[in-house]
Design a protein around this motif. Structure first.
Motif, mmCIF file in Angstrom:
data_model
loop_
_atom_site.group_PDB
_atom_site.id
_atom_site.type_symbol
_atom_site.label_atom_id
_atom_site.label_comp_id
_atom_site.label_asym_id
_atom_site.label_seq_id
_atom_site.Cartn_x
_atom_site.Cartn_y
_atom_site.Cartn_z
ATOM 1 N N GLU A 85 -5.180 26.531 -34.699
ATOM 2 C CA GLU A 85 -5.290 25.465 -33.696
ATOM 3 C C GLU A 85 -5.912 24.206 -34.294
ATOM 4 O O GLU A 85 -5.460 23.092 -34.041
ATOM 5 C CB GLU A 85 -6.124 25.917 -32.488
ATOM 6 N N GLU A 86 -6.945 24.392 -35.096
ATOM 7 C CA GLU A 86 -7.590 23.245 -35.739
ATOM 8 C C GLU A 86 -6.626 22.550 -36.699
ATOM 9 O O GLU A 86 -6.574 21.316 -36.747
ATOM 10 C CB GLU A 86 -8.846 23.687 -36.495
ATOM 11 N N LEU A 87 -5.863 23.332 -37.444
ATOM 12 C CA LEU A 87 -4.885 22.731 -38.359
ATOM 13 C C LEU A 87 -3.842 21.940 -37.587
ATOM 14 O O LEU A 87 -3.459 20.828 -37.997
ATOM 15 C CB LEU A 87 -4.217 23.817 -39.203
ATOM 16 N N ASP A 88 -3.385 22.491 -36.474
ATOM 17 C CA ASP A 88 -2.409 21.767 -35.650
ATOM 18 C C ASP A 88 -2.977 20.438 -35.161
ATOM 19 O O ASP A 88 -2.290 19.417 -35.181
ATOM 20 C CB ASP A 88 -1.971 22.615 -34.457
ATOM 21 N N VAL A 89 -4.253 20.446 -34.755
ATOM 22 C CA VAL A 89 -4.890 19.209 -34.287
ATOM 23 C C VAL A 89 -4.992 18.203 -35.429
ATOM 24 O O VAL A 89 -4.672 17.020 -35.262
ATOM 25 C CB VAL A 89 -6.290 19.500 -33.700
ATOM 26 N N LEU A 90 -5.413 18.659 -36.587
ATOM 27 C CA LEU A 90 -5.557 17.754 -37.728
ATOM 28 C C LEU A 90 -4.218 17.138 -38.127
ATOM 29 O O LEU A 90 -4.140 15.948 -38.439
ATOM 30 C CB LEU A 90 -6.194 18.494 -38.907
ATOM 31 N N PHE A 91 -3.157 17.949 -38.120
ATOM 32 C CA PHE A 91 -1.834 17.407 -38.444
ATOM 33 C C PHE A 91 -1.369 16.435 -37.357
ATOM 34 O O PHE A 91 -0.789 15.398 -37.661
ATOM 35 C CB PHE A 91 -0.804 18.525 -38.610
ATOM 36 N N GLU A 92 -1.611 16.786 -36.102
ATOM 37 C CA GLU A 92 -1.176 15.924 -35.006
ATOM 38 C C GLU A 92 -1.903 14.579 -35.031
ATOM 39 O O GLU A 92 -1.316 13.547 -34.738
ATOM 40 C CB GLU A 92 -1.402 16.614 -33.663
ATOM 41 N N LYS A 93 -3.183 14.598 -35.400
ATOM 42 C CA LYS A 93 -3.976 13.363 -35.493
ATOM 43 C C LYS A 93 -3.704 12.618 -36.800
ATOM 44 O O LYS A 93 -4.295 11.575 -37.043
ATOM 45 C CB LYS A 93 -5.471 13.674 -35.387
ATOM 46 N N ARG A 94 -2.836 13.189 -37.648
ATOM 47 C CA ARG A 94 -2.452 12.587 -38.927
ATOM 48 C C ARG A 94 -3.651 12.320 -39.844
ATOM 49 O O ARG A 94 -3.762 11.261 -40.465
ATOM 50 C CB ARG A 94 -1.640 11.321 -38.727
ATOM 51 N N ALA A 97 -4.937 14.444 -46.016
ATOM 52 C CA ALA A 97 -5.189 15.745 -46.631
ATOM 53 C C ALA A 97 -6.546 15.783 -47.320
ATOM 54 O O ALA A 97 -7.206 16.817 -47.355
ATOM 55 C CB ALA A 97 -4.085 16.074 -47.629
ATOM 56 N N ARG A 98 -6.995 14.676 -47.869
ATOM 57 C CA ARG A 98 -8.277 14.621 -48.555
ATOM 58 C C ARG A 98 -9.450 14.721 -47.571
ATOM 59 O O ARG A 98 -10.570 14.982 -47.966
ATOM 60 C CB ARG A 98 -8.418 13.316 -49.360
ATOM 61 N N LYS A 99 -9.205 14.488 -46.271
ATOM 62 C CA LYS A 99 -10.281 14.497 -45.276
ATOM 63 C C LYS A 99 -10.284 15.760 -44.414
ATOM 64 O O LYS A 99 -11.099 15.877 -43.507
ATOM 65 C CB LYS A 99 -10.155 13.262 -44.379
ATOM 66 N N VAL A 104 -14.371 17.040 -38.381
ATOM 67 C CA VAL A 104 -14.858 17.975 -37.363
ATOM 68 C C VAL A 104 -13.857 17.979 -36.215
ATOM 69 O O VAL A 104 -13.466 16.936 -35.707
ATOM 70 C CB VAL A 104 -16.252 17.547 -36.845
ATOM 71 N N VAL A 105 -13.436 19.169 -35.827
ATOM 72 C CA VAL A 105 -12.523 19.328 -34.695
ATOM 73 C C VAL A 105 -13.284 20.061 -33.613
ATOM 74 O O VAL A 105 -13.719 21.192 -33.802
ATOM 75 C CB VAL A 105 -11.264 20.126 -35.099
ATOM 76 N N ASN A 106 -13.457 19.415 -32.456
ATOM 77 C CA ASN A 106 -14.216 20.059 -31.384
ATOM 78 C C ASN A 106 -13.288 20.786 -30.416
ATOM 79 O O ASN A 106 -12.074 20.580 -30.407
ATOM 80 C CB ASN A 106 -15.107 19.049 -30.648
ATOM 81 N N VAL A 109 -10.801 18.829 -27.961
ATOM 82 C CA VAL A 109 -9.560 18.320 -28.547
ATOM 83 C C VAL A 109 -8.533 19.438 -28.633
ATOM 84 O O VAL A 109 -7.363 19.252 -28.330
ATOM 85 C CB VAL A 109 -9.817 17.698 -29.948
ATOM 86 N N ILE A 110 -8.969 20.638 -29.000
ATOM 87 C CA ILE A 110 -8.050 21.777 -29.088
ATOM 88 C C ILE A 110 -7.494 22.099 -27.711
ATOM 89 O O ILE A 110 -6.295 22.315 -27.559
ATOM 90 C CB ILE A 110 -8.761 22.999 -29.705
ATOM 91 N N GLU A 111 -8.344 22.121 -26.684
ATOM 92 C CA GLU A 111 -7.873 22.399 -25.328
ATOM 93 C C GLU A 111 -6.885 21.343 -24.864
ATOM 94 O O GLU A 111 -5.890 21.648 -24.235
ATOM 95 C CB GLU A 111 -9.050 22.494 -24.374
#
Length: 117
Positions: A85-94, A97-99, A104-106, A109-111
């Motif tokens: 879920e966190e990976l999906d959020v990070l990819f969706e927020k673009r 890769a270095r960051k 931090v994913v709370n 945001v996942i919900e």
């Protein structure tokens, strides 16, 4: 005992949840295509009647490995201790890769992302 099986790990971990199957297929296809190309090129590189590079062939493969290393440094995100879920959020927020490791994913945001999908 080689780096070949790493493709299974990377594509199974990195791909978005909804695209995981397509990512695995694409990753394996690229791996097989690279093996096919390498298997065709190598005999020409070492053949005395063709390129005749002998041991200098290592410079060709070393250059290809260096380019892959540079690509991986800038484009391959760190997924340690991340849920899908966190990976999906990070990819969706673009997120770059270095960051990935420092972002931090709370839970809110996942919900929010889960409600959208």
């Amino acid at each position: 005992m080689t780096v070949g099986p790493i493709v299974y790990t990377i594509v199974a971990e990195i791909g978005a949840t909804r695209l995981r199957t397509q990512t695995v297929v694409l990753g394996r296809s690229a791996y097989y295509a690279a093996n096919l190309i390498g298997g065709v090129i190598e005999p020409y590189l070492i053949n005395p009647t063709a390129a005749n590079l002998k041991g200098k062939t290592a410079f060709f493969w070393g250059g290809a490995s260096f380019l892959t290393l540079v690509w991986a440094y800038f484009r391959l995100p760190e997924t340690k201790d991340r849920t899908f879920e966190e990976l999906d959020v990070l990819f969706e927020k673009r997120v770059s890769a270095r960051k990935f490791a420092r972002t931090v994913v709370n839970a809110e945001v996942i919900e929010e992302v889960e409600k959208v999908h």
